[in-house]
Scaffold this motif. Structure first.
Motif, PDB file in Angstrom:
ATOM      1  N   VAL A  88       0.820  -1.216   0.000  1.00 27.11           N
ATOM      2  CA  VAL A  88       0.000   0.000   0.000  1.00 27.11           C
ATOM      3  C   VAL A  88       0.851   1.262   0.000  1.00 27.11           C
ATOM      4  O   VAL A  88       0.379   2.337  -0.407  1.00 27.11           O
ATOM      5  N   ALA A  89       2.097   1.172   0.439  1.00 29.10           N
ATOM      6  CA  ALA A  89       2.964   2.352   0.537  1.00 29.10           C
ATOM      7  C   ALA A  89       3.637   2.695  -0.777  1.00 29.10           C
ATOM      8  O   ALA A  89       4.263   3.759  -0.889  1.00 29.10           O
ATOM      9  N   SER A  90       3.520   1.842  -1.780  1.00 26.80           N
ATOM     10  CA  SER A  90       4.224   2.042  -3.044  1.00 26.80           C
ATOM     11  C   SER A  90       3.345   2.755  -4.065  1.00 26.80           C
ATOM     12  O   SER A  90       2.271   2.252  -4.413  1.00 26.80           O
ATOM     13  N   PRO A  91       3.785   3.895  -4.599  1.00 32.07           N
ATOM     14  CA  PRO A  91       3.006   4.590  -5.634  1.00 32.07           C
ATOM     15  C   PRO A  91       2.962   3.839  -6.956  1.00 32.07           C
ATOM     16  O   PRO A  91       2.169   4.171  -7.829  1.00 32.07           O
ATOM     17  N   THR A  92       3.814   2.816  -7.120  1.00 33.05           N
ATOM     18  CA  THR A  92       3.838   2.033  -8.359  1.00 33.05           C
ATOM     19  C   THR A  92       3.490   0.567  -8.095  1.00 33.05           C
ATOM     20  O   THR A  92       3.951  -0.334  -8.787  1.00 33.05           O
ATOM     21  N   SER A  93       2.663   0.330  -7.087  1.00 27.57           N
ATOM     22  CA  SER A  93       2.377  -1.038  -6.652  1.00 27.57           C
ATOM     23  C   SER A  93       1.772  -1.902  -7.751  1.00 27.57           C
ATOM     24  O   SER A  93       2.180  -3.057  -7.947  1.00 27.57           O
ATOM     25  N   PHE A  94       0.793  -1.377  -8.472  1.00 30.42           N
ATOM     26  CA  PHE A  94       0.096  -2.222  -9.437  1.00 30.42           C
ATOM     27  C   PHE A  94       0.981  -2.539 -10.633  1.00 30.42           C
ATOM     28  O   PHE A  94       0.956  -3.655 -11.162  1.00 30.42           O
ATOM     29  N   GLU A  95       1.785  -1.583 -11.057  1.00 30.97           N
ATOM     30  CA  GLU A  95       2.739  -1.855 -12.139  1.00 30.97           C
ATOM     31  C   GLU A  95       3.668  -3.004 -11.763  1.00 30.97           C
ATOM     32  O   GLU A  95       3.947  -3.900 -12.579  1.00 30.97           O
ATOM     33  N   ALA A  96       4.150  -2.983 -10.520  1.00 29.57           N
ATOM     34  CA  ALA A  96       5.053  -4.033 -10.060  1.00 29.57           C
ATOM     35  C   ALA A  96       4.334  -5.373  -9.992  1.00 29.57           C
ATOM     36  O   ALA A  96       4.902  -6.423 -10.343  1.00 29.57           O
ATOM     37  N   GLN A  97       3.082  -5.362  -9.544  1.00 25.28           N
ATOM     38  CA  GLN A  97       2.318  -6.607  -9.474  1.00 25.28           C
ATOM     39  C   GLN A  97       2.063  -7.181 -10.870  1.00 25.28           C
ATOM     40  O   GLN A  97       2.165  -8.393 -11.086  1.00 25.28           O
ATOM     41  N   VAL A  98       1.736  -6.326 -11.810  1.00 25.55           N
ATOM     42  CA  VAL A  98       1.492  -6.784 -13.173  1.00 25.55           C
ATOM     43  C   VAL A  98       2.769  -7.366 -13.781  1.00 25.55           C
ATOM     44  O   VAL A  98       2.728  -8.404 -14.461  1.00 25.55           O
ATOM     45  N   ALA A  99       3.895  -6.727 -13.523  1.00 25.45           N
ATOM     46  CA  ALA A  99       5.161  -7.258 -14.036  1.00 25.45           C
ATOM     47  C   ALA A  99       5.433  -8.654 -13.491  1.00 25.45           C
ATOM     48  O   ALA A  99       5.915  -9.544 -14.201  1.00 25.45           O
ATOM     49  N   ARG A 100       5.115  -8.869 -12.206  1.00 25.05           N
ATOM     50  CA  ARG A 100       5.295 -10.187 -11.614  1.00 25.05           C
ATOM     51  C   ARG A 100       4.350 -11.197 -12.276  1.00 25.05           C
ATOM     52  O   ARG A 100       4.734 -12.345 -12.555  1.00 25.05           O
ATOM     53  N   ALA A 101       3.115 -10.792 -12.529  1.00 23.19           N
ATOM     54  CA  ALA A 101       2.151 -11.675 -13.183  1.00 23.19           C
ATOM     55  C   ALA A 101       2.607 -12.033 -14.593  1.00 23.19           C
ATOM     56  O   ALA A 101       2.498 -13.194 -15.017  1.00 23.19           O
ATOM     57  N   GLU A 102       3.121 -11.063 -15.324  1.00 20.36           N
ATOM     58  CA  GLU A 102       3.620 -11.325 -16.679  1.00 20.36           C
ATOM     59  C   GLU A 102       4.742 -12.357 -16.647  1.00 20.36           C
ATOM     60  O   GLU A 102       4.814 -13.248 -17.500  1.00 20.36           O
ATOM     61  N   LYS A 103       5.635 -12.234 -15.677  1.00 19.77           N
ATOM     62  CA  LYS A 103       6.745 -13.177 -15.544  1.00 19.77           C
ATOM     63  C   LYS A 103       6.217 -14.583 -15.227  1.00 19.77           C
ATOM     64  O   LYS A 103       6.693 -15.583 -15.788  1.00 19.77           O
ATOM     65  N   THR A 104       5.235 -14.655 -14.353  1.00 21.78           N
ATOM     66  CA  THR A 104       4.640 -15.949 -14.010  1.00 21.78           C
ATOM     67  C   THR A 104       4.075 -16.634 -15.245  1.00 21.78           C
ATOM     68  O   THR A 104       4.324 -17.819 -15.487  1.00 21.78           O
ATOM     69  N   VAL A 105       3.299 -15.900 -16.027  1.00 18.94           N
ATOM     70  CA  VAL A 105       2.690 -16.469 -17.227  1.00 18.94           C
ATOM     71  C   VAL A 105       3.766 -16.917 -18.213  1.00 18.94           C
ATOM     72  O   VAL A 105       3.680 -18.011 -18.798  1.00 18.94           O
ATOM     73  N   SER A 106       4.780 -16.110 -18.386  1.00 22.58           N
ATOM     74  CA  SER A 106       5.816 -16.418 -19.378  1.00 22.58           C
ATOM     75  C   SER A 106       6.616 -17.660 -19.016  1.00 22.58           C
ATOM     76  O   SER A 106       7.175 -18.321 -19.899  1.00 22.58           O
ATOM     77  N   GLU A 107       6.672 -17.997 -17.740  1.00 23.50           N
ATOM     78  CA  GLU A 107       7.468 -19.138 -17.291  1.00 23.50           C
ATOM     79  C   GLU A 107       6.699 -20.457 -17.279  1.00 23.50           C
ATOM     80  O   GLU A 107       7.294 -21.514 -17.067  1.00 23.50           O
ATOM     81  N   LEU A 108       5.396 -20.412 -17.508  1.00 23.19           N
ATOM     82  CA  LEU A 108       4.593 -21.632 -17.445  1.00 23.19           C
ATOM     83  C   LEU A 108       4.683 -22.435 -18.738  1.00 23.19           C
ATOM     84  O   LEU A 108       4.705 -21.857 -19.833  1.00 23.19           O
ATOM     85  N   PRO A 109       4.685 -23.758 -18.640  1.00 27.15           N
ATOM     86  CA  PRO A 109       4.543 -24.570 -19.855  1.00 27.15           C
ATOM     87  C   PRO A 109       3.221 -24.246 -20.549  1.00 27.15           C
ATOM     88  O   PRO A 109       2.227 -23.906 -19.901  1.00 27.15           O
ATOM     89  N   ALA A 110       3.220 -24.352 -21.851  1.00 26.85           N
ATOM     90  CA  ALA A 110       2.055 -23.940 -22.639  1.00 26.85           C
ATOM     91  C   ALA A 110       0.787 -24.701 -22.248  1.00 26.85           C
ATOM     92  O   ALA A 110      -0.317 -24.147 -22.322  1.00 26.85           O
ATOM     93  N   ASP A 111       0.932 -25.958 -21.848  1.00 28.46           N
ATOM     94  CA  ASP A 111      -0.256 -26.760 -21.545  1.00 28.46           C
ATOM     95  C   ASP A 111      -0.679 -26.690 -20.085  1.00 28.46           C
ATOM     96  O   ASP A 111      -1.654 -27.336 -19.684  1.00 28.46           O
ATOM     97  N   GLN A 112       0.005 -25.894 -19.262  1.00 33.60           N
ATOM     98  CA  GLN A 112      -0.311 -25.796 -17.841  1.00 33.60           C
ATOM     99  C   GLN A 112      -1.413 -24.775 -17.593  1.00 33.60           C
ATOM    100  O   GLN A 112      -1.244 -23.588 -17.890  1.00 33.60           O
ATOM    101  N   ARG A 113      -2.547 -25.205 -17.049  1.00 33.30           N
ATOM    102  CA  ARG A 113      -3.612 -24.272 -16.701  1.00 33.30           C
ATOM    103  C   ARG A 113      -3.186 -23.462 -15.479  1.00 33.30           C
ATOM    104  O   ARG A 113      -2.481 -23.961 -14.590  1.00 33.30           O
TER     105      ARG A 113
END
Length: 290
Positions: A168-193
């Protein structure tokens, strides 16, 4: 930037329940996203949508509007415990209202045809049992893993992430969260739900720094709350793109509870007031690139 009014408008929102898909077809076929906009008020969300100030969210909300619902809890911990048990915010009309997800138990009046029923005590482990990779990108303190209480909700997931930049203290919190989500998706095998949960902390106090010209001394207000929602909207498209990059994704976007800014003398949440119990909700499919 004009502030939202201090009334409770109905334009830009609807009490009519969204179309309910058959979740027994969705689960196992699609990826799943649950995005909670922590502390977001219904009236602010509705007014900004009607004024065209949330273009990326309203592009996906059915009819471009938020559905009016009642929160399952008045603060983050209680509400998320309920949601992870299958009790999403309830339509603000007389029920009973069939649920998307439900734990198997006798006598449930909201488990119906099309409800995905799980045998574990929570939806997260229920989806894991159906082959989903379950990932949490935390935001507010109940997800920070800094102590026993902060471990409870993230501990439901196979994988969880929290950094000070998400807080809550970070003015760029959501940008950082989205970047983490993008990394998660990119690292998953294509067939992994994937079942991805993101708790966006930007709306929660303090949020004064999202409004240009606002000061810490002046504090938070309905206007800074609205500016925080516009900030989230500017970056949510990246999250939606990532979650639909591999296959169709079923997305739920909602608030866990609202918060009071002096309404009837109340400030904050974990209290019984209309500004806290009434929340915006939407669910929809995100289609993959053609």
């Amino acid at each position: 930037m004009p502030p939202p009014s201090e009334t409770h408008p109905t334009r830009g929102g609807s009490p009519v329940p969204a179309e309910r898909p058959d979740m027994n077809e969705v689960v196992g076929r699609d990826d799943l996203l649950l995005l909670t906009l922590d502390t977001l008020r219904y009236d602010v969300a509705v007014e900004l949508a009607a004024a065209g100030r949330l273009p990326n969210l309203t592009a996906h909300l059915p009819g471009g509007t938020w559905e009016k619902r009642h929160a399952p809890g008045s603060f983050t911990y209680a509400s998320h415990q309920a949601m992870f048990a299958g009790f999403l915010p309830t339509p603000a009309t007389p029920g009973p209202h069939p649920r998307l997800f439900a734990a198997r138990f006798a006598g449930s009046e909201t488990t119906a045809d099309g409800t995905f029923v799980f045998d574990s005590p929570d939806l997260v482990s229920g989806l894991a049992a159906h082959g989903y990779r379950t990932v949490c990108v935390g935001g507010v303190g109940f997800f920070n893993k800094q102590g026993a209480l902060g471990d409870v909700l993230p501990g439901l997931f196979q994988e969880s992430h929290w950094e000070p930049e998400f807080s809550v203290a970070s003015p760029t919190s959501f940008e950082a969260q989205v970047a983490r989500a993008e990394k998660t998706v990119s690292e998953l095998p294509a067939d992994q739900r994937l079942f991805l949960f993101v708790n966006a902390s930007a709306l929660h106090q303090p949020n004064w720094f999202h409004l240009p010209g606002a000061t810490k001394d002046a504090g938070d207000s309905l206007s800074t709350h609205a500016a925080a929602l516009e900030y989230v909207d500017r970056h949510v498209g990246r999250l939606f793109t990532a979650m639909s990059s591999r296959r169709r994704c079923f997305a739920i976007v909602c608030s866990d509870h609202g918060t009071a800014y002096g309404d009837d003398g109340y400030t904050g949440h974990r209290l019984a007031h209309e500004s806290v119990w009434t929340v915006p909700y939407g669910h929809f499919f995100l289609e993959p690139p053609a």
